[in-house]
Design an enzyme around this catalytic site. Sequence first.
Site, mmCIF file in Angstrom:
data_model
loop_
_atom_site.group_PDB
_atom_site.id
_atom_site.type_symbol
_atom_site.label_atom_id
_atom_site.label_comp_id
_atom_site.label_asym_id
_atom_site.label_seq_id
_atom_site.Cartn_x
_atom_site.Cartn_y
_atom_site.Cartn_z
ATOM 1 C CB CYS A 336 -0.894 0.042 1.238
ATOM 2 S SG CYS A 336 -2.245 -1.126 1.155
ATOM 3 C CB CYS A 337 0.488 4.404 -1.755
ATOM 4 S SG CYS A 337 1.540 5.774 -2.111
ATOM 5 C CD GLU A 338 -1.145 5.217 4.712
ATOM 6 O OE1 GLU A 338 -1.029 6.097 5.564
ATOM 7 O OE2 GLU A 338 -1.855 5.333 3.697
ATOM 8 C CG ASN A 383 -3.176 1.551 -1.914
ATOM 9 O OD1 ASN A 383 -1.972 1.466 -2.098
ATOM 10 N ND2 ASN A 383 -3.692 2.610 -1.322
#
Length: 441
Positions: A336-338, A383
């Site tokens: 995930c973009c996290e 996402n």
Amino acid sequence: MGRTPCYLYDGSIIHRKCQEVLAMPNAFGIEPRYAMKANSNATILREIVKHGFGIDASSLNEARRARLAGIDPPKIMLTTQEVPVGSDRVALEELMRLGMKYNVCSVRQLELVADFAVANGTRLCIRVHPGVGSGESASRNTGDHYSCFGVHLSDLPQALEFAKTKGIIFDAVHVHIGSGGDPAKWRENIDRELGFVREYFPDAERVSFGGGLKEARMPDEVAADLKELGNYAKQRIQEFYEETGRKLIMEVEPGTYIVANSGYIITEIIDLKRTGPEGFEFLVLNGGMELNTRPLLYGSRHPLYVVAQNGELLSAEGELGHLHPEDDLRVVVGRCCESGDSQSLDSDGNIIPRLLAEPAFGDFVVIGGAGAYCASMSPHNYNSHIQVAEVLMGEDGNLHLIRKPQTLEQIVQNEILLDSTKAYQEKPFGERSLRDQASAY
Ligand SMILES: *Cc1c(COP(=O)(O)O)cnc(C)c1O
């Protein structure tokens, strides 16, 4: 369909945990309920109920879901922050008519259900807020004055006065002080709770000590000793009997303790990256916070295992003697973009490198202790990842698919376009339909 990531549950562990709870020493009987919010899969619920457990539902929808799984209303107790009004109130009353137990958790809930309970001769349970709690973190302490679960002791006299004027009878009293807290606090609550049962509840036949029985996920953690807690409760309930002549049935409501260590998340290593000489070596997994948010939410620790593609176990939590901190400290992250998407974080959200064997692309990382509050409590569709499959290994060792993976189509199916160009809905990927595309995942 990709085989990973998925949740895998070991039915023999669930079986053993149920037996352990049923074997807790007790004075006049023990009736456990499984707190279904820990893991709400229908097959898991049915397996646990087969062992003689009831169900603790945290919402009307959980109660409905238990019914959808084929569980009879008399086996279910509803303990909720919801205040059922309108159609929910109709549903609540219908479930109560069918035998579901209602655990009143506020004065407002009591006022709303009073006339129905009196008219139908339905006895109620009441959740008391004891003013003292214990949890693995502040966000899992449900008994201190920063949380508002149950009728606080200071409001109890007024609530009981109202109940008396209406003719309501409480045949059960309930306290749940928090999740995974100190077993000594759990034991202290037994005394406190029996104290106010004696003071305020002459009609109580059952006393519920709630859930929160501590489980050890990591090798250095210590689980609650159920024998010891049971013996303590037994002695106190026996003394209560000697003083009052009343034989109380003991209820407990474990969620975590039953399922936490039965569950694993199987992920595959899709990338290996570095962040320079001062940095770390990263293992990028094909699943992370969207499958298990507990590290990000609480700084919870989960055991990690590295498994080669041929099935060889390269490193296992608790058996890391062959690894070296200079070479083998690695960081696991999801996709995930996290930047908090890791299975190893402290309670401030900082990444904690872990000792893990050197892996190759396509090897597996298995996340243990993932049976409770993972599949049931994660932001699956963040996402636009899908909710993944759940698999149960039966006591015979056979694998059973107990939930199919979601499709991309299911994620978007309730969205409504303003200019409904059908072409977009049906062919977003050229010739292939959305359904084909999603199932090719
Ligand atoms: C969540 C909950 C439980 C279960 O807690 P665990 O820590 O998973 O055992 C039990 N009772 C109530 C009322 C709960 O809300």
